[in-house]
Every structure is written in structure tokens, then in C-alpha cells.
Design a protein around this motif. Sequence first.
Motif, PDB file in Angstrom:
ATOM      1  N   UNK A 128       0.983  -1.044  -0.035  1.00  0.00           N
ATOM      2  CA  UNK A 128      -0.151   0.204  -0.131  1.00  0.00           C
ATOM      3  C   UNK A 128       0.911   1.456   0.129  1.00  0.00           C
ATOM      4  N   UNK A 129       1.875   1.281   1.061  1.00  0.00           N
ATOM      5  CA  UNK A 129       2.457   2.264   1.264  1.00  0.00           C
ATOM      6  C   UNK A 129       3.731   2.257  -0.410  1.00  0.00           C
ATOM      7  N   UNK A 130       3.811   1.566  -1.499  1.00  0.00           N
ATOM      8  CA  UNK A 130       4.817   1.686  -2.600  1.00  0.00           C
ATOM      9  C   UNK A 130       3.686   1.586  -3.969  1.00  0.00           C
ATOM     10  N   UNK A 131       2.674   1.483  -3.447  1.00  0.00           N
ATOM     11  CA  UNK A 131       1.667   1.446  -4.786  1.00  0.00           C
ATOM     12  C   UNK A 131       1.561   3.668  -4.208  1.00  0.00           C
ATOM     13  N   UNK A 132       0.896   3.799  -3.576  1.00  0.00           N
ATOM     14  CA  UNK A 132       0.219   5.029  -2.623  1.00  0.00           C
ATOM     15  C   UNK A 132       0.681   5.964  -3.443  1.00  0.00           C
ATOM     16  N   UNK A 133       2.422   6.287  -3.133  1.00  0.00           N
ATOM     17  CA  UNK A 133       2.940   7.642  -3.607  1.00  0.00           C
ATOM     18  C   UNK A 133       2.519   7.814  -4.851  1.00  0.00           C
ATOM     19  N   UNK A 134       1.970   7.065  -6.196  1.00  0.00           N
ATOM     20  CA  UNK A 134       1.636   7.148  -7.587  1.00  0.00           C
ATOM     21  C   UNK A 134      -0.222   7.629  -7.120  1.00  0.00           C
ATOM     22  N   UNK A 135      -1.047   6.835  -5.668  1.00  0.00           N
ATOM     23  CA  UNK A 135      -1.862   7.460  -6.220  1.00  0.00           C
ATOM     24  C   UNK A 135      -2.399   8.606  -6.153  1.00  0.00           C
ATOM     25  N   UNK A 136      -3.248   9.122  -6.970  1.00  0.00           N
ATOM     26  CA  UNK A 136      -4.460  10.508  -6.541  1.00  0.00           C
ATOM     27  C   UNK A 136      -5.238  10.753  -5.874  1.00  0.00           C
ATOM     28  N   UNK A 137      -6.049  11.525  -4.635  1.00  0.00           N
ATOM     29  CA  UNK A 137      -6.189  11.099  -3.357  1.00  0.00           C
ATOM     30  C   UNK A 137      -7.111  10.215  -3.442  1.00  0.00           C
ATOM     31  N   UNK A 138      -8.218  10.889  -4.516  1.00  0.00           N
ATOM     32  CA  UNK A 138      -9.485   9.750  -5.067  1.00  0.00           C
ATOM     33  C   UNK A 138      -9.139   8.363  -5.754  1.00  0.00           C
ATOM     34  N   UNK A 139      -7.998   8.325  -6.122  1.00  0.00           N
ATOM     35  CA  UNK A 139      -7.157   6.626  -6.686  1.00  0.00           C
ATOM     36  C   UNK A 139      -7.023   6.431  -4.446  1.00  0.00           C
ATOM     37  N   UNK A 163      -9.265  16.641  -7.913  1.00  0.00           N
ATOM     38  CA  UNK A 163      -8.179  15.262  -7.701  1.00  0.00           C
ATOM     39  C   UNK A 163      -6.892  15.995  -7.675  1.00  0.00           C
ATOM     40  N   UNK A 164      -5.596  15.910  -7.007  1.00  0.00           N
ATOM     41  CA  UNK A 164      -4.447  15.529  -7.173  1.00  0.00           C
ATOM     42  C   UNK A 164      -3.785  14.491  -6.604  1.00  0.00           C
ATOM     43  N   UNK A 165      -1.931  14.429  -7.135  1.00  0.00           N
ATOM     44  CA  UNK A 165      -1.265  13.254  -6.809  1.00  0.00           C
ATOM     45  C   UNK A 165      -0.255  14.478  -5.753  1.00  0.00           C
ATOM     46  N   UNK A 166      -0.375  15.047  -5.487  1.00  0.00           N
ATOM     47  CA  UNK A 166      -0.182  16.113  -3.889  1.00  0.00           C
ATOM     48  C   UNK A 166      -0.740  16.886  -3.754  1.00  0.00           C
ATOM     49  N   UNK A 167      -0.722  17.080  -2.357  1.00  0.00           N
ATOM     50  CA  UNK A 167      -1.545  18.225  -1.714  1.00  0.00           C
ATOM     51  C   UNK A 167      -1.034  19.632  -1.617  1.00  0.00           C
ATOM     52  N   UNK A 168      -2.097  20.513  -2.178  1.00  0.00           N
ATOM     53  CA  UNK A 168      -1.923  21.382  -3.161  1.00  0.00           C
ATOM     54  C   UNK A 168      -1.884  22.740  -2.447  1.00  0.00           C
ATOM     55  N   UNK A 169      -2.172  22.475  -0.918  1.00  0.00           N
ATOM     56  CA  UNK A 169      -1.575  23.447  -0.136  1.00  0.00           C
ATOM     57  C   UNK A 169       0.503  23.453   0.619  1.00  0.00           C
ATOM     58  N   UNK A 170       1.105  23.785   0.057  1.00  0.00           N
ATOM     59  CA  UNK A 170       2.242  23.648   1.605  1.00  0.00           C
ATOM     60  C   UNK A 170       2.462  24.141   2.625  1.00  0.00           C
ATOM     61  N   UNK A 171       1.824  23.242   3.525  1.00  0.00           N
ATOM     62  CA  UNK A 171       2.486  23.884   4.850  1.00  0.00           C
ATOM     63  C   UNK A 171       3.152  23.498   6.204  1.00  0.00           C
ATOM     64  N   UNK A 172       3.230  23.722   6.631  1.00  0.00           N
ATOM     65  CA  UNK A 172       3.938  23.838   7.626  1.00  0.00           C
ATOM     66  C   UNK A 172       5.636  24.034   7.661  1.00  0.00           C
ATOM     67  N   UNK A 173       6.587  23.197   7.890  1.00  0.00           N
ATOM     68  CA  UNK A 173       8.064  22.839   8.329  1.00  0.00           C
ATOM     69  C   UNK A 173       8.913  22.674   6.889  1.00  0.00           C
ATOM     70  N   UNK A 174      10.072  23.285   6.158  1.00  0.00           N
ATOM     71  CA  UNK A 174      10.534  23.439   5.408  1.00  0.00           C
ATOM     72  C   UNK A 174      10.919  21.855   4.905  1.00  0.00           C
ATOM     73  N   UNK A 175      10.833  22.006   3.514  1.00  0.00           N
ATOM     74  CA  UNK A 175      11.068  20.587   3.020  1.00  0.00           C
ATOM     75  C   UNK A 175      12.703  19.687   3.125  1.00  0.00           C
TER      76      UNK A 175
END
Length: 482
Positions: A331-342, A411-423
Amino acid sequence: MPLKAKILNPAIVGQAATMATSPQVSMKESSYDPDDVLFNAIYGVRTIELNRPEKLNSLNGSMARKILSRLKEWENSQLASVIIIGGAGPKAFCAGGDVAALAQQNASYGLKGQEASQAYFGLEYRLDHLIATYSKPYIAYMDGITMGGGVGLAVHAPIRIATERTLFAMPETTIGFFPDVGGSFFLPRLEGRIGTYLALTSERLKGVNAFYAGVATHYIDSSSLSSLTARLAEIEFKDYEDMYSRLATVAATIAEFDTGLPHDEPMLLAGELRKAIDRCFVYTEMESIIRALEDEEKNTKLPQHIRDWATNTLKTLSERSPTSLKVTLKQMELGRNWSIGEAFRNEYHMAGNFMSHPDFDSGVSARLIHKSPITPTWNPPALQDVTSKDVDEFFNHQGKFPMKLMNDRRDYKEYPFRMGLVRENEIEDVVRQGGQNAKQVIPKFFDEGGRKLGTKEKVKEVLARNCDQDGQGYLIWKGGEP
């Protein structure tokens, strides 16, 4: 206090627990409680208060339906500007879904019970997906226990506030299940292999460490939550402001309540431990992860605390459902490429399969109903007994369990709003420009006009773990998975 006068109360610290149990179960909800979730309006702010403190605010179908309906109403209201969700009582934001009730339902009603249980997950996932695609600022007060289904109500919010009382975990592998509620999307997007580690081991993050790890986007003291709610109610957005602008205003308001980070709680997933996590949990097969941990345990060149960590982690994994571990890792490996809806559609299928799998009922019965200290009886009992075909069955659904989401078009594959600490990748990009020392790099990540809470601590840790110095004292990026 009358509902219309009630203001969201922050939870009070208490002992940790993973999920709540239910005293009685039937195919229908055992009782209807009109006050299991409370709603309030304070000028432009709308509050949601989970109100089952005696059950650690565990989420049931009644609560999920009410929240879902109210969120849709507020999304279409010009008067509702900001949504805040929190939990009542002395211990928890939300300790999870009421999975004990589901397991008893499965046992009592067989196939019909399993179908009813899966229907609950469908309702829960539609709610979580709505939160993940919501068109207005949604803020989660993760004050107290935040686990399982409670994570689903919080982690997809663009703003997630941890306090000194936060206790985060995804404990599903302990009960023969998998990290659901959008865990397929959220966990793999944490830095390095932190998400895989948390998913497989159910490791808990307390207080500020939920912030450091990226689970929360902000950290303030719990005593400030009520004042923050009142302050947010004073905000008046302009009609032309987009979501980014509104979230930036909310974040600046939260910063007004910054009293600093606790000095007695060092960053947990950092330094040598973080390196070990990334080394061991990078693999796509559980057997390889186990071998990597065994190598860490035997490596006398490593610090003793890392060898001890490897020993404890091996013990932890040996107590988890072998099926859950293998399904979760895939799940963790596949989920890296899933959209939020998927992610939510696939999890709905996975949940349906787990409802008919013996590990779920066995795990919940042992851990949550009878609260046995003995490891549940898993079937199959060992990792080598769980075949690739067994694992694939949880993913190859081919439309077997269709689920319609509330906001299918968002739908999106990365969260659209980047909040929190620097990456970390942002820090890496700056270091790779060359010709800089740490004192020059760190200020580049401060907000204009002042310090952003936790920035200095995060950048210093990333630099120490990933950088060497050349002969002139300039930083050289040497490694680490971004």
C-alpha cells in the motif's frame, strides 16, 4: 451550556489509548445521540466538536453523517469562512473509528455484518475525501489522542495544529487491518521512509514530534486554542481572495500564538535514528526489511541506541499481523503514485477484503475488546506464509467495490497547499548551489519579517544528517533519500 453558546474546548491531557470500544452492537446503530457531535457558529468560524469523551471521541456512523452533511452546507454558505474541528473531554481529539463495534457486527451477522461494516468505511472515506478536497480553510486541533479514524479527520486538512498533548499513531497493523482513512496518500508523502515506518510499526509521536515529522503543520500550546478560535473568528476575508491567500492569513494568525518549542522534547525521528529508518524501511518486501533490521542489530559499528532500536522494532513487527504488514507495505509503495481519489477508492476495496479476513476480527477481539496482552492468533501466522497472490487480492479489485466520492472533480497527486516546516528537498536545492555554510543557509528559510517556528531546528537537523564540509567550510550535500 446551550449549543449555540458553546465554544470549541481543547482536550485535556490523559493516558494514551488506541481505539474505543462499544458496549453493544447491532446491524443498526445501538442508539442515536443527537449530541455526539456539536456544531457552532462564531461569526465566520464554524466549529465541529466530537462529543463522545467517554469513548475518546471515537467516530461512528452517526457522527460521520452529521459532519458530512454540515460540511457540504458550509461549503455553499457565504457566511462560513473557516472550519475548525476538535474533540471534547479530557483525553482525545479522536482515538479512531469504532472498530470494536464493526468486529462484533461481523461476528454476529456474518456476510451481512461485513457488508454493513464496509458501508461504514465508505461513509468515513467519503467524509475524509471531502475534507481533503474542501474549498474553504479547514483546521484540525490535534489536541490529545489522534489515531486511526481520527487521523483521517485531521491529516488531510491544510492546517493541522499539534499541542503538547498530541499523541499520534496509526495502530492498524496491531489489529489485523491497514492504515486507511487516506493513509495510502498521506504516509508515503512524509519525508524519507518515515511514513512506511509509522505505518508498519504503529510508532507513536508525542507533542511537538508530530510537528517535526510533518504530521502537523503548526504547534502551539493547548491553553491557546480557545483564544485562537476567538481570534480566527475576527478574520474577514475579501471576496476576491483565493484559498492560498486565506490560508496564509490563517497561518499568520496562528503565529500570533507562538510561544516557542519545548526544549525538553528533542526531535525524535532525527540524526542516526532517521538514517536507520531510511536504510531499513526503503525495501519493498517485508523479509528484506527484517533482514536489514537484523543487520543493524548486529552491527557493532553503530551506536548502541540504534542497535537497541533495531531489536525493539523486530519485536514489534513480530507481534503484528503478517498479512497486514505485507498489505501495508505494498500500500505504501503503490500509494506514492495514487491520486487522492484513487487512494480512497482503493482503500475501500481493501477494507472490504479485510472485513472477511480472520485477522481483523481476531486482532480487534484481542486488542480492543478483551484487551489481552497476548498476541492475537494470526492466519496465516508467519510472513513466509503470506503469498504474493494473497497480497494482490487486496489490490486487484477491478471495480468490485465501487465508491462514489463527494468531490470527484477535485483530484491531485500532491497536496495543493504546502504548509508546515520546510521540506528536505528544498534545503537540498539551496545547499547544492554551493559556496555556503550553515549560518548562510539557515536564514534563507525564515519568513520575511521574522522567525518561523521550528525552521532553525529542522534545517540544522537536515544539514547535520546530510552534509559534509569542504576545505573552506562550505556545505556539500552527501546523501539521504529526499
